[in-house]
Design a protein around this motif. Structure first.
Motif, PDB file in Angstrom:
ATOM      1  N   LEU A   1       0.658  -1.250  -0.018  1.00 56.70           N
ATOM      2  CA  LEU A   1      -0.123   0.104   0.016  1.00 56.70           C
ATOM      3  C   LEU A   1       0.858   1.345  -0.009  1.00 56.70           C
ATOM      4  O   LEU A   1       0.546   2.174  -0.667  1.00 56.70           O
ATOM      5  CB  LEU A   1      -0.866  -0.018   1.177  1.00 56.70           C
ATOM      6  CG  LEU A   1      -1.751   1.202   1.354  1.00 56.70           C
ATOM      7  CD1 LEU A   1      -2.574   1.550   0.094  1.00 56.70           C
ATOM      8  CD2 LEU A   1      -2.602   1.120   2.692  1.00 56.70           C
TER       9      LEU A   1
ATOM     10  N   MET B   1       2.235   1.823  -3.459  1.00 55.22           N
ATOM     11  CA  MET B   1       1.091   2.305  -4.345  1.00 55.22           C
ATOM     12  C   MET B   1       1.077   3.767  -4.256  1.00 55.22           C
ATOM     13  O   MET B   1       0.779   4.379  -5.085  1.00 55.22           O
ATOM     14  CB  MET B   1      -0.188   1.526  -4.220  1.00 55.22           C
ATOM     15  CG  MET B   1      -1.282   1.929  -4.901  1.00 55.22           C
ATOM     16  SD  MET B   1      -0.983   1.484  -6.607  1.00 55.22           S
ATOM     17  CE  MET B   1      -1.100  -0.509  -6.861  1.00 55.22           C
TER      18      MET B   1
ATOM     19  N   PHE C   1      -5.180   0.111  -5.383  1.00 53.16           N
ATOM     20  CA  PHE C   1      -4.499  -1.208  -4.306  1.00 53.16           C
ATOM     21  C   PHE C   1      -5.611  -2.290  -4.182  1.00 53.16           C
ATOM     22  O   PHE C   1      -5.402  -3.400  -4.239  1.00 53.16           O
ATOM     23  CB  PHE C   1      -4.227  -0.468  -2.891  1.00 53.16           C
ATOM     24  CG  PHE C   1      -3.559  -1.597  -1.993  1.00 53.16           C
ATOM     25  CD1 PHE C   1      -2.465  -1.982  -2.017  1.00 53.16           C
ATOM     26  CD2 PHE C   1      -4.521  -2.147  -0.895  1.00 53.16           C
ATOM     27  CE1 PHE C   1      -2.032  -3.025  -0.897  1.00 53.16           C
ATOM     28  CE2 PHE C   1      -4.160  -3.019  -0.102  1.00 53.16           C
ATOM     29  CZ  PHE C   1      -3.016  -3.467  -0.131  1.00 53.16           C
TER      30      PHE C   1
END
Length: 475
Positions: free
Chosen positions: A352, A355, A402
């Motif tokens: 995450l 991302m 994500f």
């Protein structure tokens, strides 16, 4: 011996610094408007408010010569007027920043490998500052089920545990807490200080954002500074949102400690220009004078702007199922992305964070603060609103990407499991069929009757004789 090889301490500092710096916010707007890497959490939201004051302070035509005595008198007078607390000039040490002061205090109260208790998640800059002294940090873990709130009971338990493997010399206490944004009340702060005094432990109080925070240590518990175990530190430039003003303050009634810290930090004194600027800031008497301006303009306006930012961040992140912890007057919040992660693992948190970086906004995550719960991210909200809105938009983009990636990975995993299950089922079915056929053949065959042991013995008398002889010998 390879002289280019760095020490273990240096490599540890480089590793933690590299991880942490990558997580500090980098937000690019249009081609002509961009915000470079933000390395310090500060109250930049109020930069417009302070510009007029700063420009007036630095435009003073006096010669840029430092006068540390005059600067200390100005600082003591400022705190006396602003907090009605009698600061003593001889109890004040001024250095470049709070981190330098934490290192200095740690050096003077701890021998190498002795411990300081600190609540975790913990700002790695504080841990690195302590490590520079040769002391170590014993983390007191905090968790979301308790609202990441500390208590005396937690300290008591950690103190007993840490004492089993070493010597504990003190506690590091930050208010508000970086990264969780937790703001402790006056009663909570006093209870921690009194516990430290009871156990003869030093306590380093990092009173961040004292001018804008509603629960400042000096406003409610300053009288406890009379204990030689209590050491208060503060960073003037960080609170004002002016990182170029390098002014960290240490106040303590422990005279021997102050003398030792001052001797140690001689190379880290303020420059003549900084001394001059800090003096002008604190001596400002042009209406409204500094104290009146802080109380009537800076503090309330800062709280209003940061509160507006907090409302915006909460509203934006609630749309993607992310809850936020934070307090009014604190320029950072602790955001819970655990629902987004799906699985609460370090690898999911790292994906995450990567991302987000791909989408143009870098945030520090729980791992970078040594937290035990994955999925929490610190967001510095002390920025102008236009930058904050762009950051929220990019966080939205990152979360959507994500989640899509996570679902695709789940679908792929499911297909692989189905395929594997199908192959396994097919293989199992074939094996069952083969065993069934073998069973039928054995049951219907006359081979065992036709090939008995007696028949074999008649056909192979020499082998049978030798076999029986070996058995008799063994018996």
């Amino acid at each position: 011996m390879n002289l280019s090889t760095l020490s273990i301490r240096a490599n540890s500092l480089l590793k933690s610094s590299d991880v942490f710096q990558r997580g500090n916010a980098t937000i690019k707007l249009q081609e002509t408007i961009h915000l470079d890497e933000i390395e310090i959490v500060e109250n930049a939201r109020c930069s417009d408010i302070i510009k007029a004051k700063i420009f007036k302070w630095i435009s003073n035509e006096e010669e840029a010569s430092g006068d540390s005595s005059r600067m200390q008198r100005a600082l003591v007078d400022f705190f006396l007027k602003n907090f009605q607390f009698e600061f003593r000039r001889n109890n004040l040490v001024v250095a470049l920043c709070e981190s330098v002061l934490i290192t200095g205090i740690s050096c003077c109260i701890c021998n190498p490998q002795e411990k300081l208790l600190a609540f975790s998640p913990l700002d790695p800059n504080i841990e690195n500052a302590i490590a520079m002294s040769g002391a170590t940090v014993h983390r007191v873990e905090l968790f979301s089920k308790d609202g990441f709130a500390a208590s005396v009971a937690m300290l008591e338990e950690a103190f007993k545990e840490a004492n089993q493997s070493g010597v504990v010399r003190g506690v590091v206490f930050c208010n508000p807490v970086n990264p969780t944004g937790k703001m402790y009340s006056a009663e909570e702060i006093r209870s921690v200080i009194q516990w430290c005094i009871k156990h003869s432990l030093h306590i380093i109080i990092n009173d961040l954002f004292m001018l804008t925070a509603r629960e400042s240590f000096l406003r409610h518990s300053g009288s406890l500074l009379n204990s030689p175990l209590v050491h208060w530190i503060y960073d003037l430039g960080k609170d004002f949102g002016v990182s170029g003003v390098r002014c960290g303050l240490l106040y303590s009634s422990n005279e021997r400690l102050l003398q030792a810290v001052q001797a140690l930090l001689q190379p880290f004194r303020l420059s003549a220009l900084d001394q001059r600027l800090v003096t002008h800031i604190c001596e400002d008497q042009v209406p409204p004078c500094l104290v009146d301006w802080i109380q009537s303009t800076f503090a309330p306006e800062s709280q209003r702007l940061l509160a507006a930012n907090l409302v915006t961040v909460r509203a934006q992140l609630s749309e993607i199922g992310v809850e936020v912890m934070g307090a009014v007057g604190c320029p950072f919040v602790w955001a819970d992305f655990r629902k987004v992660l799906g699985s609460h693992t370090e690898s999911a948190e790292t994906r995450l964070r990567q991302m987000m970086s791909t989408c143009g906004v870098d945030l520090c995550s729980s791992q970078q603060f040594g937290g035990k719960e994955c999925g929490w991210f610190r967001i510095a909200i002390g920025h102008p609103m236009e930058i904050l809105i762009v950051a929220m938009q990019r966080i939205h983009q990152a979360v959507e990407a994500f989640v899509q990636q996570r679902e695709e990975m789940s679908d792929n995993d499911a297909n692989l499991l189905l395929a594997a299950g199908s192959e396994s089922a097919s293989a199992s079915s074939s094996l069952d069929s083969l065993m069934h056929q073998l069973y039928k053949q054995i049951k219907t065959s006359t081979w065992l009757q036709e090939n008995s042991a007696d028949k074999w013995e008649e056909e192979n008398p020499d082998l049978a004789f030798d076999y029986r002889a070996r058995i008799d010998k063994h018996n």
